[in-house]
Design a protein around this motif. Structure first.
Motif, short mmCIF file in Angstrom:
data_model
loop_
_atom_site.label_atom_id
_atom_site.label_comp_id
_atom_site.label_asym_id
_atom_site.label_seq_id
_atom_site.Cartn_x
_atom_site.Cartn_y
_atom_site.Cartn_z
N ASP A 29 53.22 18.82 31.28
CA ASP A 29 54.39 19.31 32.03
C ASP A 29 54.78 18.38 33.18
OD1 ASP A 29 51.96 20.01 33.12
OD2 ASP A 29 52.73 21.78 34.14
N LEU A 30 54.02 17.30 33.36
CA LEU A 30 54.43 16.31 34.36
C LEU A 30 55.13 15.16 33.65
CD1 LEU A 30 51.46 15.99 36.88
CD2 LEU A 30 53.26 17.68 36.77
N PHE B 177 50.02 10.34 39.92
CA PHE B 177 48.94 11.28 40.26
C PHE B 177 47.59 10.59 40.09
CE2 PHE B 177 45.78 14.33 38.58
CZ PHE B 177 45.55 15.02 39.75
N GLU C 3 42.84 23.40 32.46
CA GLU C 3 42.44 22.00 32.59
C GLU C 3 41.25 21.69 31.67
OE1 GLU C 3 43.38 19.50 35.08
OE2 GLU C 3 44.57 20.65 36.50
N ALA D 58 47.75 14.93 46.82
CA ALA D 58 48.36 14.59 45.52
C ALA D 58 48.03 15.68 44.51
CB ALA D 58 47.84 13.24 45.05
N PHE D 59 46.80 16.16 44.62
CA PHE D 59 46.36 17.20 43.69
C PHE D 59 47.12 18.50 43.93
CE2 PHE D 59 43.70 20.36 41.79
CZ PHE D 59 43.15 19.72 40.70
N ARG E 188 57.07 24.51 37.11
CA ARG E 188 57.63 24.21 35.78
C ARG E 188 57.27 25.22 34.73
NH1 ARG E 188 57.16 17.69 36.20
NH2 ARG E 188 58.48 17.67 38.05
N ARG F 147 44.35 12.01 48.37
CA ARG F 147 44.20 12.40 46.96
C ARG F 147 44.17 13.91 46.83
NH1 ARG F 147 38.54 9.31 46.85
NH2 ARG F 147 40.01 7.61 46.55
N THR G 15 46.99 7.93 42.78
CA THR G 15 46.63 8.47 44.10
C THR G 15 45.21 9.03 44.11
OG1 THR G 15 48.92 9.19 44.16
CG2 THR G 15 47.53 9.85 45.99
N VAL G 16 44.86 9.71 43.01
CA VAL G 16 43.53 10.30 42.94
C VAL G 16 42.46 9.21 43.03
CG1 VAL G 16 41.96 11.27 41.23
CG2 VAL G 16 44.05 12.47 41.80
N ARG H 71 50.04 18.81 45.25
CA ARG H 71 51.42 18.65 44.82
C ARG H 71 51.54 18.82 43.31
NH1 ARG H 71 53.58 13.11 46.27
NH2 ARG H 71 52.49 12.58 44.36
N LYS H 72 50.58 18.27 42.60
CA LYS H 72 50.55 18.42 41.14
C LYS H 72 50.49 19.90 40.76
CE LYS H 72 46.58 18.35 38.95
NZ LYS H 72 46.42 19.44 37.99
N TYR I 79 53.83 21.42 41.02
CA TYR I 79 54.65 21.05 39.85
C TYR I 79 54.35 22.00 38.69
CZ TYR I 79 56.02 16.46 41.76
OH TYR I 79 56.55 15.44 42.50
N HIS I 80 53.03 22.21 38.45
CA HIS I 80 52.65 23.09 37.33
C HIS I 80 53.27 24.48 37.49
CE1 HIS I 80 50.02 20.26 35.62
NE2 HIS I 80 49.01 20.41 36.44
#
Lengths: 369, 302
Positions: B90-91, B99, A199, A6-7, A17, A3, B102-103, A9-10, A13-14
Motif C-alpha cells: 500500500d506504499l 522508508f 507484517e 519514519a516508521f 490508505r 528512523r 531512513t530505517v 509515518r509509514k 500511511y497504512h
C-alpha cells in the motif's frame, strides 16, 4: 529517532490508505454511541397500558391523567372486568395494567389509605420492572402533592428509592461508558495486534527485524499512531455523550481524559500481548474478539448487571478491565466524584497495564523463533 | 578473511532436520549460488545467516561477525531480500524505498549511485503502489530496498522464483554489475540453469550440501557415459530403457531422455536394444553432462 518517526509515518500511511481501517476508526464509535444511546436503551417511551377502573372517582381519574401525560404510557384500552386482563396480556400489546379497586377515591379521601394494583407483563422482565417503577413513582409523586408537608402519609404502595443517580433509568447513562470501553479496546488492542500480525504475514516483519530498528522501536512505532487515534476517539465519544445524549459531566474533565489515556494504554498492552503470540491477522482478530470484546460486552456490567450474574461469572468479571473503567467513567461523569473515590479502580487499571506490558516486553524476541 | 563462514551448522524444526551440519565459506566479492529443490533447507540457512534464526549447532560468521553474538552489529551490514515479496503493497515505490533508507539511517540520495541502474527502470512508476507492480518490477524494487544502505553482503533468497524469463535474465545481469562493485552475494535458486551465472555453487538437498565447486567443476564431477536419447513414443521409451540391462539411470530432460549406462556400453548396443522393441525415429548421441545431470547423480548416491 529519525528512523522511529519514519516508521510512525509509514503507519499513518497504512491507516489512511485502508478504507476499512478509517471506517472502523471513526465510523464505529459514532454508530455505536447512536445505536446504544438511542435504539438499544432500557428506557421506555409510549408503553401501551390498560386501565381497569372500578372506582371512577376523582383521584383515580387524576392518577390516570398523570400516568398518560408522563410520556411513558399510552392508553390502549379501558377494561371492565378482571377477566379482560389475561386476554389483554395475551394479545401482547399491553405491558402494564393499572387496577383501581371500588371506593378508591372514597378510601383515599376519608381513611387516607388506598390501594392501586399494578400488573405487568413479566415475560419481558426488564420492561416489566421499569414500567412498574415508573408508574409507582408517578403515583407516589401525586400522593406527595396531595399531602400537606407534615401529615401522616396515606397511599399504600411501597416504593424503593432505586437509581439514585439515574432516576429516569436513562439508558444512555449506562451504555455510553460501556461503548467507550468497547470502542477503545477494539481500536487499541484489535487494530494494533492485527497490524503487527499483518507484517508477519506479508513477510515485512523479517525485513524489519533484519534492519537496525530495535524490536521496541517497531512495537512502539505501531502503538503510537493508535494511541493518538484512540485518544481522539475517546474524546469524540465523550463529546457525543455530553452533547448528543445529554449525559452530565459532573466531575473533572481532566481526570476523565487522564483515566481514558490510562485505559487506552492498558488496551494497547493487551494488543501487544496478543501480537507477540498471534502469527496471522485472523488469529489476532479472533484472539482479540474472544479475549476482549465478548467479556467486555457480557461481563463488564455493560449490558448485564454484575450483581445478577452467577457467582462464577461475577468472579471472572473482576479481571475484566472494562468493568473498572466503566465504574470510573460513571463515577466522574454522573456522580461527579474525584480520585479520592476512584483510586482503587485506578490502581487496578495501573497494575493490570504494568503486568500486561511486562509480559509483552518479556515475550519480545529479536529473532523469528 | 572470508565474507561468509558457515561451520557445521545444524537447525531442526521439531523432528524435521532443515539444515544438517552444513559447512561452506564465501570469499569477498564472490557471487555464490545455493542450488537445490524446494525444501532443501536454503531458506533456513539464509535466515540463520541474516540473524533471524539461531543455529542449533555449529557457528557462522558474516564479515567476521558471529550471527548469534554480534547480531545487532551485523544487521546494518547485510542486505536481505526474502523469498516472498516483502515490501508494503500500500506504499508507493518511492515511499517504500525512502522508508527503508531512513530505517537504515541513510537516504536515497546518499546511495543513489549503487541503485541508479536499477532504479531508473522503476522511476517512471515511482508514485505507483508497490502492490500494483508486475512481478519483475517488484523484484527490482525489493533489490533496491535491500541495497539502499550499501550492505557489505547481500542475501537474495530465490529472487527469480515466479518471475518471467526475460526479467530473470535482466535480474542476473543486474547481479553481475553489482559483482563488479565487489559486493559479496549469496543467491539461492531452484533453477539449475541459473547456476552457470555464479562464481561458485553449492548443491543442496534435504538439509545437506552435496557438492561445492565452480559450475564447470560440478559438471566435471559427472564421470559416467551420458547419452541423450529420443524416439517417437517417449513414454514407452522411458519404460523400456529403465528395464534395459545396461541402464543405470534414465531421466526426462525436455524432449530428450538422459541415459547413463554401464562402462563399455556403446550407442550401437542401445540402438539394437531399442530396435528389438520396435521404437521408431530413434536418435542417440553422447553428450557433456550439465549441472542438473550432476545434481541427479549426486542425489542418487547421497
Amino acid at each position: 529517532m529519525n528512523r522511529f518517526f519514519a516508521f510512525v509515518r509509514k503507519e499513518f500511511y497504512h491507516i489512511q490508505r485502508d478504507r476499512r481501517t478509517v471506517l472502523i476508526l471513526f465510523g464505529m464509535p459514532l454508530v455505536m454511541v447512536i445505536l446504544f444511546g438511542f435504539a438499544l436503551t432500557n428506557e421506555i417511551k409510549n408503553a401501551q397500558i390498560a386501565v381497569l377502573d372500578f372506582d371512577h372517582g376523582q383521584h383515580s381519574q387524576r392518577i390516570i391523567d398523570r400516568l398518560l401525560s408522563s410520556g411513558y404510557f399510552r392508553l390502549r384500552q379501558s377494561l371492565t372486568s378482571y377477566r379482560d386482563i389475561e386476554a389483554t396480556f395475551r394479545q401482547g400489546h399491553v405491558k402494564l395494567v393499572v387496577v383501581f379497586p371500588p371506593n378508591f377515591t372514597n378510601d383515599y379521601a376519608h381513611d387516607g389509605l388506598a390501594q392501586v394494583q399494578l400488573l405487568a407483563d413479566a415475560s419481558e422482565q426488564n420492561t416489566a420492572i421499569s414500567l412498574t417503577n415508573y408508574a409507582t413513582s408517578i403515583i407516589q409523586s401525586y400522593n406527595n402533592e396531595q399531602n400537606p408537608p407534615n401529615a401522616a402519609s396515606p397511599l399504600q404502595i411501597s416504593v424503593e428509592p432505586r437509581m439514585v443517580f439515574n432516576p429516569d433509568l436513562k439508558g444512555a447513562f449506562v451504555f455510553v461508558p460501556g461503548v467507550m470501553a468497547m470502542v477503545l479496546l477494539l481500536v487499541s488492542a484489535l487494530m494494533t495486534s492485527v497490524t503487527i500480525a499483518r507484517e508477519k504475514e506479508t513477510g515485512t516483519m523479517e525485513v524489519l527485524l533484519v534492519s537496525p530498528l530495535s524490536q521496541l522501536q517497531i512495537l512502539f512505532g505501531k502503538v503510537l499512531p493508535y494511541l493518538l487515534l484512540s485518544f481522539l476517539n475517546g474524546c469524540i465519544i465523550i463529546a457525543l455523550g455530553i452533547f448528543l445524549l445529554g449525559i452530565p459531566l459532573n466531575g473533572s474533565l481532566l481526570l476523565l481524559l487522564a483515566e481514558t489515556l490510562l485505559f487506552i494504554f492498558l488496551s494497547l498492552s493487551l494488543g501487544l500481548l496478543i501480537s507477540t503470540i498471534a502469527e496471522t491477522q485472523l488469529v489476532a482478530m479472533f484472539a482479540s474478539l474472544l479475549l476482549m470484546l465478548m467479556p467486555t460486552i457480557f461481563l463488564s456490567g455493560f449490558i448485564f448487571p454484575i450483581e445478577s450474574m452467577p457467582r462464577a461469572l461475577q468472579f471472572i468479571s473482576q479481571i475484566i478491565p472494562a468493568r473498572y473503567f466503566i465504574d470510573i467513567v460513571k463515577g466522574i461523569m454522573i456522580k461527579g466524584v474525584g480520585l479520592g473515590y476512584l483510586w482503587k479502580e485506578t490502581l487496578v487499571l495501573v497494575s493490570m497495564s504494568a503486568l500486561l506490558m511486562g509480559i509483552s516486553l518479556h515475550n519480545l524476541k529479536p529473532r523469528l523463533e | 578473511m572470508d565474507a561468509i563462514v558457515i561451520d557445521n551448522v545444524s537447525k531442526a524444526y521439531g523432528s524435521t532436520k532443515a539444515v544438517q551440519t552444513v559447512s561452506l565459506s564465501v570469499k569477498p566479492g564472490e557471487l555464490f549460488g545455493l542450488i537445490g529443490p524446494d525444501g532443501a533447507g536454503k531458506t533456513t540457512l539464509f535466515k540463520i545467516l541474516v540473524t533471524l534464526l539461531r543455529p542449533d549447532e555449529g557457528r557462522a560468521t558474516v564479515v567476521g561477525r558471529d550471527v548469534v553474538k554480534d547480531f545487532r552489529a551485523l544487521r546494518s551490514l547485510v542486505g536481505y531480500m526474502p523469498g516472498r515479496f516483502s515490501l508494503y503493497p500500500d506504499l508507493t515505490v518511492e515511499e517504500n524505498l525512502s522508508f527503508f533508507a531512513t530505517v537504515f539511517g541513510t537516504s536515497i540520495q546518499a546511495n543513489y549511485d549503487l541503485i541508479r541502474e536499477i532504479y531508473v527502470q522503476l522511476e517512471p512508476f515511482k508514485d505507483r503502489r508497490a502492490g500494483a507492480l508486475s512481478g519483475g518490477m517488484k523484484q527490482k524494487l525489493a533489490l533496491c530496498c535491500a541495497l539502499i544502505h550499501k550492505p557489505e553482503v547481500l542475501f537474495l533468497d530465490e529472487p527469480t522464483t515466479g518471475v518471467d524469463a526475460v526479467s530473470r535474465k535482466e535480474f542476473w545481469e543486474m547481479l553481475q554489475r553489482l559483482k563488479e562493485r565487489q559486493l559479496t552475494m549469496l543467491v539461492s535458486t531452484p533453477y539449475m540453469d541459473e547456476a552457470n551465472r555464479c562464481d561458485r555453487i553449492a548443491l543442496m538437498q534435504t538439509g545437506q550440501i552435496l557438492a561445492i565447486d565452480t559450475p564447470s567443476g560440478v559438471e566435471h564431477l559427472f564421470r559416467k557415459p551420458l547419452y541423450a536419447v529420443k524416439a517417437a513414443e517417449t513414454f514407452r521409451l522411458i519404460q523400456d530403457l529403465r528395464k534395459a540391462p545396461f541402464t543405470q539411470t534414465c531421466y526426462a530432460f525436455g524432449e530428450y531422455l538422459h541415459l547413463t549406462t554401464e562402462e563399455g556400453t556403446t550407442p550401437a548396443d542401445i540402438d539394437r536394444y531399442l530396435r528389438e522393441r520396435r521404437h521408431e525415429h530413434v536418435t542417440i548421441k553422447p553428450i557433456q553432462a550439465g549441472i542438473e545431470d550432476s545434481f541427479m547423480a549426486l542425489m542418487q548416491h547421497g
